[in-house]
Design an enzyme around this catalytic site. Sequence first.
Site, PDB file in Angstrom:
ATOM      1  N   LYS A 172       0.850  -1.198   0.000  1.00  0.00           N
ATOM      2  CA  LYS A 172       0.000   0.000   0.000  1.00  0.00           C
ATOM      3  C   LYS A 172       0.881   1.242   0.000  1.00  0.00           C
ATOM      4  O   LYS A 172       1.923   1.265   0.652  1.00  0.00           O
ATOM      5  CB  LYS A 172      -0.903   0.018   1.240  1.00  0.00           C
ATOM      6  CG  LYS A 172      -1.917  -1.118   1.298  1.00  0.00           C
ATOM      7  CD  LYS A 172      -2.832  -0.988   2.513  1.00  0.00           C
ATOM      8  CE  LYS A 172      -3.884  -2.098   2.502  1.00  0.00           C
ATOM      9  NZ  LYS A 172      -4.805  -1.996   3.655  1.00  0.00           N
ATOM     10  N   GLY A 178      -8.000   5.301   0.204  1.00  0.00           N
ATOM     11  CA  GLY A 178      -9.172   4.929  -0.587  1.00  0.00           C
ATOM     12  C   GLY A 178      -8.882   3.814  -1.573  1.00  0.00           C
ATOM     13  O   GLY A 178      -9.555   3.688  -2.588  1.00  0.00           O
ATOM     14  N   GLY A 179      -7.867   3.019  -1.259  1.00  0.00           N
ATOM     15  CA  GLY A 179      -7.598   1.847  -2.094  1.00  0.00           C
ATOM     16  C   GLY A 179      -6.696   2.125  -3.284  1.00  0.00           C
ATOM     17  O   GLY A 179      -6.316   1.199  -3.994  1.00  0.00           O
ATOM     18  N   LYS A 215      -0.225  -8.321   5.410  1.00  0.00           N
ATOM     19  CA  LYS A 215      -0.776  -9.593   4.983  1.00  0.00           C
ATOM     20  C   LYS A 215      -2.057  -9.288   4.223  1.00  0.00           C
ATOM     21  O   LYS A 215      -2.842  -8.443   4.640  1.00  0.00           O
ATOM     22  CB  LYS A 215      -1.080 -10.478   6.188  1.00  0.00           C
ATOM     23  CG  LYS A 215      -1.659 -11.815   5.774  1.00  0.00           C
ATOM     24  CD  LYS A 215      -1.689 -12.814   6.907  1.00  0.00           C
ATOM     25  CE  LYS A 215      -2.192 -14.157   6.403  1.00  0.00           C
ATOM     26  NZ  LYS A 215      -1.361 -14.705   5.298  1.00  0.00           N
ATOM     27  N   HIS A 222     -16.307  -5.994   5.189  1.00  0.00           N
ATOM     28  CA  HIS A 222     -16.135  -4.698   5.843  1.00  0.00           C
ATOM     29  C   HIS A 222     -17.277  -4.566   6.841  1.00  0.00           C
ATOM     30  O   HIS A 222     -18.434  -4.446   6.447  1.00  0.00           O
ATOM     31  CB  HIS A 222     -16.179  -3.578   4.794  1.00  0.00           C
ATOM     32  CG  HIS A 222     -16.181  -2.190   5.375  1.00  0.00           C
ATOM     33  ND1 HIS A 222     -15.663  -1.106   4.724  1.00  0.00           N
ATOM     34  CD2 HIS A 222     -16.642  -1.712   6.545  1.00  0.00           C
ATOM     35  CE1 HIS A 222     -15.807  -0.032   5.470  1.00  0.00           C
ATOM     36  NE2 HIS A 222     -16.407  -0.373   6.575  1.00  0.00           N
ATOM     37  N   LYS A 251     -19.389   2.461  -0.942  1.00  0.00           N
ATOM     38  CA  LYS A 251     -20.448   1.598  -0.430  1.00  0.00           C
ATOM     39  C   LYS A 251     -21.733   1.863  -1.197  1.00  0.00           C
ATOM     40  O   LYS A 251     -22.032   3.007  -1.545  1.00  0.00           O
ATOM     41  CB  LYS A 251     -20.689   1.911   1.052  1.00  0.00           C
ATOM     42  CG  LYS A 251     -19.508   1.583   1.946  1.00  0.00           C
ATOM     43  CD  LYS A 251     -19.712   2.169   3.333  1.00  0.00           C
ATOM     44  CE  LYS A 251     -18.461   2.011   4.159  1.00  0.00           C
ATOM     45  NZ  LYS A 251     -18.492   2.875   5.363  1.00  0.00           N
ATOM     46  N   GLU A 302      -9.762   1.756  10.221  1.00  0.00           N
ATOM     47  CA  GLU A 302      -9.690   3.196  10.498  1.00  0.00           C
ATOM     48  C   GLU A 302     -10.916   3.709  11.238  1.00  0.00           C
ATOM     49  O   GLU A 302     -11.931   3.012  11.335  1.00  0.00           O
ATOM     50  CB  GLU A 302      -9.476   3.992   9.205  1.00  0.00           C
ATOM     51  CG  GLU A 302     -10.524   3.805   8.156  1.00  0.00           C
ATOM     52  CD  GLU A 302     -10.191   4.599   6.882  1.00  0.00           C
ATOM     53  OE1 GLU A 302     -10.844   5.609   6.647  1.00  0.00           O
ATOM     54  OE2 GLU A 302      -9.278   4.189   6.141  1.00  0.00           O
ATOM     55  N   ARG A 306     -17.128  11.002  12.130  1.00  0.00           N
ATOM     56  CA  ARG A 306     -18.269  11.794  11.633  1.00  0.00           C
ATOM     57  C   ARG A 306     -19.529  10.943  11.727  1.00  0.00           C
ATOM     58  O   ARG A 306     -19.448   9.752  11.999  1.00  0.00           O
ATOM     59  CB  ARG A 306     -18.043  12.145  10.160  1.00  0.00           C
ATOM     60  CG  ARG A 306     -17.908  10.880   9.309  1.00  0.00           C
ATOM     61  CD  ARG A 306     -17.825  11.150   7.822  1.00  0.00           C
ATOM     62  NE  ARG A 306     -17.859   9.927   7.049  1.00  0.00           N
ATOM     63  CZ  ARG A 306     -16.810   9.153   6.782  1.00  0.00           C
ATOM     64  NH1 ARG A 306     -15.612   9.487   7.229  1.00  0.00           N
ATOM     65  NH2 ARG A 306     -16.962   8.051   6.081  1.00  0.00           N
ATOM     66  N   ARG A 352     -28.125   3.087  -1.374  1.00  0.00           N
ATOM     67  CA  ARG A 352     -27.764   4.467  -1.725  1.00  0.00           C
ATOM     68  C   ARG A 352     -28.263   4.747  -3.140  1.00  0.00           C
ATOM     69  O   ARG A 352     -27.867   4.047  -4.081  1.00  0.00           O
ATOM     70  CB  ARG A 352     -26.255   4.659  -1.679  1.00  0.00           C
ATOM     71  CG  ARG A 352     -25.664   4.471  -0.306  1.00  0.00           C
ATOM     72  CD  ARG A 352     -24.222   4.891  -0.297  1.00  0.00           C
ATOM     73  NE  ARG A 352     -23.629   4.652   1.009  1.00  0.00           N
ATOM     74  CZ  ARG A 352     -22.481   5.170   1.410  1.00  0.00           C
ATOM     75  NH1 ARG A 352     -21.800   5.960   0.586  1.00  0.00           N
ATOM     76  NH2 ARG A 352     -21.996   4.913   2.600  1.00  0.00           N
TER      77      ARG A 352
HETATM   78  C1  MV4 Z   1      -6.865  -4.515   2.526  1.00  0.00           C
HETATM   79  C2  MV4 Z   1      -7.588  -5.597   1.976  1.00  0.00           C
HETATM   80  C3  MV4 Z   1      -7.090  -6.866   2.211  1.00  0.00           C
HETATM   81  N1  MV4 Z   1      -5.966  -7.040   2.946  1.00  0.00           N
HETATM   82  N2  MV4 Z   1      -5.753  -4.740   3.260  1.00  0.00           N
HETATM   83  C4  MV4 Z   1      -9.253  -1.033   0.393  1.00  0.00           C
HETATM   84  C5  MV4 Z   1      -9.366   0.404   0.772  1.00  0.00           C
HETATM   85  C6  MV4 Z   1      -8.375   0.624   1.826  1.00  0.00           C
HETATM   86  N3  MV4 Z   1      -8.764   1.640   2.759  1.00  0.00           N
HETATM   87  C7  MV4 Z   1      -8.218  -0.711   2.482  1.00  0.00           C
HETATM   88  N4  MV4 Z   1      -8.646  -1.661   1.493  1.00  0.00           N
HETATM   89  C8  MV4 Z   1      -8.360  -2.982   1.631  1.00  0.00           C
HETATM   90  N5  MV4 Z   1      -7.266  -3.261   2.354  1.00  0.00           N
HETATM   91  C9  MV4 Z   1      -5.330  -5.977   3.442  1.00  0.00           C
HETATM   92  N6  MV4 Z   1      -4.227  -6.191   4.170  1.00  0.00           N
HETATM   93  C10 MV4 Z   1      -8.731  -5.333   1.236  1.00  0.00           C
HETATM   94  C11 MV4 Z   1      -9.134  -4.017   1.060  1.00  0.00           C
HETATM   95  C12 MV4 Z   1     -10.344  -3.819   0.323  1.00  0.00           C
HETATM   96  C13 MV4 Z   1     -11.474  -3.220   0.902  1.00  0.00           C
HETATM   97  C14 MV4 Z   1     -11.508  -2.779   2.221  1.00  0.00           C
HETATM   98  C15 MV4 Z   1     -12.633  -2.191   2.749  1.00  0.00           C
HETATM   99  C16 MV4 Z   1     -13.775  -2.053   1.987  1.00  0.00           C
HETATM  100  C17 MV4 Z   1     -13.771  -2.464   0.697  1.00  0.00           C
HETATM  101  C18 MV4 Z   1     -12.632  -3.055   0.130  1.00  0.00           C
HETATM  102  C19 MV4 Z   1     -12.662  -3.500  -1.177  1.00  0.00           C
HETATM  103  C20 MV4 Z   1     -11.552  -4.065  -1.742  1.00  0.00           C
HETATM  104  C21 MV4 Z   1     -10.381  -4.213  -0.993  1.00  0.00           C
END
Ligand code: MV4
Length: 458
Positions: A172, A178-179, A215, A222, A251, A302, A306, A352
């Site tokens: 990352k 935001g991905g 990992k 979520h 979402k 996180e 809000r 939504r």
């Molecule tokens: C990850 C994950 C799997 N493993 N981290 C996507 C946005 C970012 N804020 C964190 N995200 C992710 N982190 C690890 N170690 C999968 C995601 C993820 C995701 C997380 C929350 C909501 C939707 C998502 C959709 C795809 C991937």
Amino acid sequence: EQLQIAFKNFGGNMLFKSILIANRGEIAVRVIRACKEMGIKTIAVFSDADKDSLHVKYADDAVHIGPALSRKSYLNIDNIIGAAKKTNADAIHPGYGFLSENFNFAKACFDNHIIFIGPSAQSIAKAGDKSAARQTLMDLGIPIIPGSDDILSSSDMACKVADTVGYPVILKAAGGGGGRGMRIASNKEELITAFSIASGEAKIAFGNPDIYLEKYIEKPRHIEIQILGDHFGNYIHLAERECSIQLRYQKLIEESPSSFVDENFRVKLGKTAIRIAKAFDYTNAGTMEFLVDKNKNFYFMEVNARVQVEHPVTELVTGVDIVQQQILIAAGEKLDLKQEDIHLNGWSMECRINATDPNDNFMPSPGQIESILFPGGPGIRIDTHIHDKYMVTPFYDSLIGKLIVWAKDRPAAINRMSRALSEFEIKGIETTIGFYKKVFKNDNFQKGDIDTHFLERI
Ligand code: MV4
């Protein structure tokens, strides 16, 4: 400090006389409704694009704060503070988005003796510093995704960390969010290649080549916990929301409770969420986001400092008005709810409604609404600011409303949402309504067999 201002301004009589709503659209309307029921005067702010909008019509007073561009209106701290001073507002509710998690705005409210309805500027800063937050929570033994505790200096170092946490891993960008800028590797070879690509991309995209490693959690859910905390150290949680139905980190459908969470797991998540809130001296309403794997391992991601878009599903199953609680807490009231007062009743789901075109990659679809037929009847709630002839402009988020249902259990909620979607008609622009009709017919969705990749797959 917030409390000190409250005491100074209102003495023994704490409740605000007036609140300025520093937002627009459905959430501005939602906050105004909460204020009206509490007998609090409301002050709207509006840009050139919103002068005829519903939040302006419903508020007791309204102040023009600039042109359509958010940067010059809803994100303009000086103009909003100016509007609050001019109208003598006791407090500001920021809604979500815009300035809701902005340290400088919370600080500006404080400096101008206006109560910011939300956590303190210091809490916003603490929760927002991802790397420091990770360290704080790790020290407290709160589960976070295993990974490099710092940025990676080389692909060699990446491989070492990957060996300790196990493949697959995800890289990352430290400057991302935001991905954006994420890359997955299943073995050492892939990781070495991914490392150089990811740091190169991060430098171009964010001006910062720093990357870290975690990992990779495969097919996670979520799941987030709503909490409330007052200024006297009292905390409660309002259970979970399942938010796995998303596309590109947006979402689309949320529900409460989650079919993946039993009472035991809920207690564990809830207690963890409250410990996180305490670690950040967090007050007011907030949400702790978790990634949950198929074995119910959960990892803190996180804090959302809000009120969130999806707060109504929690309101419908707990009976707690989250926005009213925010206002009471900010005014220095003690939480009048105890954890044992919170009981989940039935099931709630939210769709939504976006002005986007599902047949064109969910591209924004602005334009004038010709006509609307809203669903109604038992168990239906609609939070929106749109109406016949409303002009959806391209200036703001494409969310134009939320369809929320309550029913006795999940199958009944799915059935009711399908019925409501079949009644819902918006003419003149493209929306996500038709897309949701298909999702609610999907077998895996109906079974609750969902994760954050569900929509990509279907
Ligand atoms: C990850 C994950 C799997 N493993 N981290 C996507 C946005 C970012 N804020 C964190 N995200 C992710 N982190 C690890 N170690 C999968 C995601 C993820 C995701 C997380 C929350 C909501 C939707 C998502 C959709 C795809 C991937």
